[in-house]
Design a protein around this motif. Structure first.
Motif, short mmCIF file in Angstrom:
data_model
loop_
_atom_site.label_atom_id
_atom_site.label_comp_id
_atom_site.label_asym_id
_atom_site.label_seq_id
_atom_site.Cartn_x
_atom_site.Cartn_y
_atom_site.Cartn_z
N PHE A 86 0.84 -1.21 0.00
CA PHE A 86 0.00 0.00 0.00
C PHE A 86 0.87 1.25 0.00
O PHE A 86 0.61 2.22 -0.71
CB PHE A 86 -0.91 0.01 1.23
CG PHE A 86 -2.10 -0.91 1.14
CD1 PHE A 86 -2.33 -1.69 0.01
CD2 PHE A 86 -3.00 -0.99 2.19
CE1 PHE A 86 -3.42 -2.54 -0.07
CE2 PHE A 86 -4.10 -1.82 2.13
CZ PHE A 86 -4.31 -2.60 1.00
N ILE A 113 -0.76 4.73 -1.53
CA ILE A 113 -2.01 4.87 -0.76
C ILE A 113 -1.73 5.65 0.52
O ILE A 113 -0.85 5.29 1.30
CB ILE A 113 -2.61 3.49 -0.43
CG1 ILE A 113 -3.05 2.79 -1.71
CG2 ILE A 113 -3.78 3.62 0.54
CD1 ILE A 113 -3.58 1.39 -1.52
N ASN A 114 -2.50 6.73 0.75
CA ASN A 114 -2.26 7.60 1.90
C ASN A 114 -3.42 7.65 2.89
O ASN A 114 -3.37 8.41 3.86
CB ASN A 114 -1.94 9.02 1.44
CG ASN A 114 -0.58 9.12 0.77
OD1 ASN A 114 0.41 8.65 1.30
ND2 ASN A 114 -0.55 9.70 -0.43
N ASN A 115 -4.46 6.87 2.64
CA ASN A 115 -5.60 6.84 3.55
C ASN A 115 -5.22 6.11 4.84
O ASN A 115 -4.96 4.91 4.82
CB ASN A 115 -6.79 6.15 2.88
CG ASN A 115 -8.07 6.27 3.68
OD1 ASN A 115 -8.06 6.26 4.91
ND2 ASN A 115 -9.19 6.38 2.98
N LEU A 138 -6.83 2.79 5.93
CA LEU A 138 -6.43 1.57 5.20
C LEU A 138 -5.16 0.96 5.78
O LEU A 138 -4.75 -0.13 5.37
CB LEU A 138 -6.24 1.89 3.72
CG LEU A 138 -7.53 2.24 2.96
CD1 LEU A 138 -7.23 2.54 1.50
CD2 LEU A 138 -8.55 1.10 3.07
#
Length: 323
Positions: free
Chosen positions: A200, A205-207, A210
């Motif tokens: 990730f 992905i920076n959320n 998650l």
């Protein structure tokens, strides 16, 4: 950037001073209550089992277990995020600087273990060699925070990294030599989630959710594997994206969000749950046993001597330089 980071670490250290004072106060309160007429009720409180059942998953453990395994994983997450920052753009960004606390931690584990073994070799307590190996990172950082600006930031970074590496080393030793009912399946699931989170990170992905939601499952699988679950906090810290380390990064936001909950809640609870020691004649008489002498000598003499010698050796050989 280096000056900005130094200011960030100074802010981090100084924000922990309140936690350091609370740590001392809670430790004193815990010792007093544990040796008063309230001792039985006080100790029973932390042994009270709480938990939940969700389908085939059932977790029902004493209060102290939740504090030591779950809340301290959050503590390790916060400190891991700080060390990640130091490794990327701070005092430990240079490999020679980063190597110093690693070697110091090795010295702080090997020498105490050898001292304990020398006192207990061939006895039923020789397997206790790992007891003086570990530095209690919460207490170590709590003590350090009380010194405030009397200690240079570079030394605080060095000791923080040393304490984390030392504690992780002890956890690995426990996992290899002391873990009961080790489950390769659950351990593989935990490591699988960690690898997924690294992916990730790599694909951008920076959320934060998650990372945190799978992190909860990683903690559960690690816990069920028989390995000390607090290591999950450090693994999660290094999986969370650091990027440029600015105030917009999820690593920065999470690290600063965790400061107050850790300092004002988690560390005091840890102290209350783990320092309720009833001082009795039996306890005092036991201090003369080979096991106790090995532990005390290993901690009070072996650990500082080991750290000093390995640090000195690293500097003299040119492997590292002092901060």
């Amino acid at each position: 950037m280096r000056k900005k980071l130094t200011a960030l670490f100074k802010e981090f250290s100084e924000s922990e001073r309140t936690g350091g004072f609370l740590l001392i106060i809670c430790t004193a309160v815990s010792l007093v209550i544990a040796n008063s007429f309230l001792a039985e009720s006080y100790l029973a409180l932390f042994k009270t089992k709480i938990g939940f059942s969700l389908g085939s998953v059932s977790m029902n453990y004493p209060v102290y277990h939740w504090i030591n395994d779950l809340l301290m994983a959050v503590f390790f997450l916060m400190v891991g995020l700080e060390i990640e920052r130091e490794l990327y753009i701070g005092e430990l960004a240079d490999f020679r600087n980063a190597l110093l606390p690693i070697l110091a931690a090795l010295g702080g584990m090997i020498v105490p273990a050898l001292i304990h073994f020398s006192f207990n070799s061939g006895t039923e307590t020789q397997s206790g060699f790992a007891i003086p190996m570990a530095t209690d990172i919460a207490f170590a950082l709590g003590m350090l925070s009380l010194l405030g600006n009397r200690v240079p930031v570079a030394i605080k970074v060095f000791l923080t990294a040393l304490a984390i590496i030392d504690d992780l080393g002890a956890i690995i030793i426990i996992a290899i030599f002391y873990a009961k009912g080790f489950s390769l399946m659950f351990f593989s699931l935990a490591i699988g989630i960690f690898i997924l989170l690294i992916i990730f990170n790599r694909i951008g992905i920076n959320n934060l959710l998650l990372y945190l939601i799978p992190g909860v499952f990683m903690w559960y699988f690690m816990h069920e594997s028989g390995v000390h679950a607090t290591i999950t906090g450090v693994l999660l810290a290094f999986a969370i994206p650091f990027r440029d380390g600015s105030k917009r990064s999820v690593s920065y936001k999470l690290q600063h969000f965790l400061h107050k909950p850790v300092a004002l809640l988690i560390i005091p609870l840890f102290a209350l749950a783990n320092t309720g020691i009833k001082i009795s004649p039996e306890l005092l008489s036991g201090l003369s046993s080979n096991n106790a002498v090995g532990i005390i000598t290993g901690l009070f003499i072996g650990k500082p001597v080991g750290i000093f010698l390995f640090t000195l050796l690293a500097v003299k050989l040119g492997w590292s330089s002092l901060p």
